[in-house]
Design an enzyme around this catalytic site. Structure first.
Site, mmCIF file in Angstrom:
data_model
loop_
_atom_site.group_PDB
_atom_site.id
_atom_site.type_symbol
_atom_site.label_atom_id
_atom_site.label_comp_id
_atom_site.label_asym_id
_atom_site.label_seq_id
_atom_site.Cartn_x
_atom_site.Cartn_y
_atom_site.Cartn_z
ATOM 1 N N CYS A 105 0.851 -1.184 0.000
ATOM 2 C CA CYS A 105 0.000 0.000 0.000
ATOM 3 C C CYS A 105 0.891 1.239 0.000
ATOM 4 C CB CYS A 105 -0.890 -0.025 1.238
ATOM 5 S SG CYS A 105 -1.839 1.488 1.468
ATOM 6 N N CYS A 128 -1.314 -10.477 -7.406
ATOM 7 C CA CYS A 128 -1.737 -11.618 -6.590
ATOM 8 C C CYS A 128 -1.757 -11.155 -5.132
ATOM 9 C CB CYS A 128 -0.743 -12.755 -6.810
ATOM 10 S SG CYS A 128 -1.200 -14.274 -5.983
HETATM 11 ZN ZN LIG Z 1 -2.671 0.944 3.582
#
Ligand SMILES: [Zn+2]
Length: 141
Positions: A105, A128
């Site tokens: 992220c 994935c």
């Molecule tokens: Zn995050």
């Protein structure tokens, strides 16, 4: 530095201590997001998720993938052919004596999974992902 974690946690907008992450996340989500773990294939309920909507980071809530980019890869992990613009970052992961491209992220640095160059068109990429690192919100945006 053979087994260096490819993570520079100082670079991410969302900063929490490991104790804070541990308190907020389920043990399995913590293991994946913060310790680069991998969930067992076929265990995520998100594998079967086919509704329109958005997949968010389970760590910080940032929208990461649109349901329109999800496809059935047959691997047992939720798979996508493209992330939302700027939502994720990648680094080279040299653990387990292989070179793979690790996906995290871009907002909190949480580990999400890996990307492989064998996905469907239009990108040819296969993101994935660990389902436990994602949170699905149905509906359009
Ligand atoms: Zn995050």
């Amino acid at each position: 530095m053979l087994f260096r974690k490819s993570h520079d946690t100082a670079a991410y907008p969302v900063q929490k201590s490991e104790a804070e992450w541990r308190a907020e996340l389920s043990p399995e989500a913590y293991r994946v997001l913060r310790e680069h773990g991998t969930e067992r294939a076929g265990t995520s309920p998100l594998n079967a998720e086919k509704r329109p909507g958005t997949f968010h980071c389970a760590g910080c809530g940032q929208p990461l993938f649109d349901a329109a980019t999800k496809f059935e890869s047959g691997t047992g992990w939720p798979s996508f052919w493209a992330p939302r613009e700027g939502a994720v970052g990648t680094t080279s992961d040299r653990s387990f004596f292989m070179v793979r491209t690790e996906v995290h992220c871009a907002n909190c640095g949480g580990h999400l999974g890996h990307v492989f160059p064998d996905g469907p068109q239009p990108t040819g990429q296969r993101y994935c992902m660990n389902g436990v690192a994602l949170r699905f919100e149905p509906g359009g945006d």
